[in-house]
Design an enzyme around this catalytic site. Structure first.
Site, PDB file in Angstrom:
ATOM      1  CG  ASN A  23      -0.178  -0.052   2.591  1.00 22.20           C
ATOM      2  OD1 ASN A  23       0.624   0.570   2.746  1.00 22.20           O
ATOM      3  ND2 ASN A  23      -0.524  -1.077   3.299  1.00 22.20           N
ATOM      4  CB  VAL A  32       0.659 -10.839  -1.236  1.00 25.86           C
ATOM      5  CG1 VAL A  32       0.738  -9.545  -1.821  1.00 25.86           C
ATOM      6  CG2 VAL A  32       1.970 -11.762  -1.645  1.00 25.86           C
ATOM      7  CG  ASP A  33       2.317  -5.177   2.312  1.00 30.11           C
ATOM      8  OD1 ASP A  33       3.408  -5.409   2.443  1.00 30.11           O
ATOM      9  OD2 ASP A  33       2.005  -3.881   2.638  1.00 30.11           O
ATOM     10  CB  SER A 121      -5.297  -4.555  -7.677  1.00 26.25           C
ATOM     11  OG  SER A 121      -4.639  -3.385  -7.404  1.00 26.25           O
ATOM     12  N   GLY A 123      -6.942  -8.667  -4.386  1.00 23.75           N
ATOM     13  CA  GLY A 123      -7.102  -9.383  -3.045  1.00 23.75           C
ATOM     14  C   GLY A 123      -7.908  -8.252  -2.307  1.00 23.75           C
ATOM     15  CB  VAL A 124      -7.467  -6.157   0.791  1.00 28.81           C
ATOM     16  CG1 VAL A 124      -8.014  -4.964   1.475  1.00 28.81           C
ATOM     17  CG2 VAL A 124      -6.947  -7.325   1.661  1.00 28.81           C
TER      18      VAL A 124
HETATM   19  P1  ADP Z   1      -4.433  -6.158  -3.062  1.00 26.07           P
HETATM   20  O1  ADP Z   1      -4.379  -5.166  -1.843  1.00 26.07           O
HETATM   21  O2  ADP Z   1      -3.315  -5.103  -4.007  1.00 26.07           O
HETATM   22  O3  ADP Z   1      -5.488  -6.506  -3.441  1.00 26.07           O
HETATM   23  P2  ADP Z   1      -3.562  -8.447  -1.585  1.00 26.07           P
HETATM   24  O4  ADP Z   1      -2.393  -9.230  -0.973  1.00 26.07           O
HETATM   25  O5  ADP Z   1      -4.663  -8.354  -0.602  1.00 26.07           O
HETATM   26  O6  ADP Z   1      -3.309  -7.258  -2.542  1.00 26.07           O
HETATM   27  O7  ADP Z   1      -3.946  -9.559  -2.780  1.00 26.07           O
HETATM   28  C1  ADP Z   1      -3.310  -9.896  -3.763  1.00 26.07           C
HETATM   29  C2  ADP Z   1      -3.365 -11.070  -4.253  1.00 26.07           C
HETATM   30  O8  ADP Z   1      -2.297 -11.869  -3.636  1.00 26.07           O
HETATM   31  C3  ADP Z   1      -4.385 -11.820  -3.962  1.00 26.07           C
HETATM   32  O9  ADP Z   1      -5.226 -13.035  -5.197  1.00 26.07           O
HETATM   33  C4  ADP Z   1      -4.089 -12.823  -2.578  1.00 26.07           C
HETATM   34  O10 ADP Z   1      -4.692 -14.140  -2.641  1.00 26.07           O
HETATM   35  C5  ADP Z   1      -2.663 -13.220  -3.203  1.00 26.07           C
HETATM   36  N1  ADP Z   1      -1.620 -13.525  -1.953  1.00 26.07           N
HETATM   37  C6  ADP Z   1      -1.835 -13.373  -0.485  1.00 26.07           C
HETATM   38  N2  ADP Z   1      -0.688 -13.950  -0.144  1.00 26.07           N
HETATM   39  C7  ADP Z   1       0.061 -14.409  -1.196  1.00 26.07           C
HETATM   40  C8  ADP Z   1       1.257 -15.127  -0.894  1.00 26.07           C
HETATM   41  N3  ADP Z   1       1.927 -15.457   0.179  1.00 26.07           N
HETATM   42  N4  ADP Z   1       1.754 -15.513  -2.106  1.00 26.07           N
HETATM   43  C9  ADP Z   1       0.963 -15.301  -3.243  1.00 26.07           C
HETATM   44  N5  ADP Z   1      -0.092 -14.546  -3.246  1.00 26.07           N
HETATM   45  C10 ADP Z   1      -0.521 -14.274  -2.401  1.00 26.07           C
END
Ligand code: ADP
Length: 175
Positions: A23, A32-33, A121, A123-124
């Site tokens: 973010n 993933v962050d 983008s 996910g959340v």
């Molecule tokens: P954003 O805020 O950009 O949407 P998110 O982290 O919420 O980012 O999600 C982005 C994508 O990363 C989603 O499809 C989520 O399922 C995926 N994700 C979450 N953890 C991991 C991981 N450890 N490795 C790969 N992808 C992941």
């Protein structure tokens, strides 16, 4: 430059650079962050703080990218990019495409050969997976590496089967 798909955890990838769906504060978050900061350890946050204190006092704008160490992860660098929050009323596709283009430019500056991306983008931030996959694949294919380019592989690392299948569909016409 090859485009490959893997279902799995991006923090475990033996690549040169892992892209983080960060973010704009660069101070960590969920999804993933959070996984990247947990796996890489505190050195990543230390470098993010340094970036905020120096080059990015107002944070990183959506569509841009910046690199730090990958800390304890097998990768060498994390390239932090900020995806747009999905909006049904405003087309923010060009900002999402810019995340991929800018991340690949930063990867080139680092002389990285293999770069792993999550579904930025999707996910959340709420971007529908099929559209997120389409933009990811198209902006990567459209990327024109510099003549000095060292990029050999862009690997999309998808956490879920559904995400993997969406990316496979997005790649189909090009394979
Ligand atoms: P954003 O805020 O950009 O949407 P998110 O982290 O919420 O980012 O999600 C982005 C994508 O990363 C989603 O499809 C989520 O399922 C995926 N994700 C979450 N953890 C991991 C991981 N450890 N490795 C790969 N992808 C992941």
């Amino acid at each position: 430059m090859d485009i490959t798909l893997v279902q799995g955890d991006i923090t475990e990838q033996r690549v040169d650079a892992v892209v983080n769906a960060a973010n704009s504060s660069l101070m960590g978050g969920g999804g993933v962050d959070g996984a990247i900061h947990r796996a890489g350890g505190p050195e990543i946050l230390r470098e993010c703080r340094r970036l905020r204190d120096t080059s990015h006092p107002d944070g990183l704008p959506a569509g841009d990218a910046v690199a730090t160490t990958a800390g304890r992860m097998p990768a060498t660098w994390v390239i932090h990019t900020v995806g747009p929050v999905y909006s049904a009323s405003e087309d923010r596709s060009s900002t999402l495409a810019s995340c991929y283009r800018r991340s690949l430019e930063v990867a080139e500056e680092l002389n990285a050969a293999v770069v792993a991306f999550p579904a930025v983008s999707a996910g959340v931030y709420g971007w529908p997976m099929d559209s997120a996959a389409d933009i990811a694949v198209r902006s990567t294919l459209a990327f024109s590496p510099a003549s000095s380019n060292t990029l050999s592989e862009v690997r999309f690392v998808l956490f879920s089967r559904d995400a993997y299948e969406a990316f496979a569909r997005a790649l189909e016409p090009n394979s």
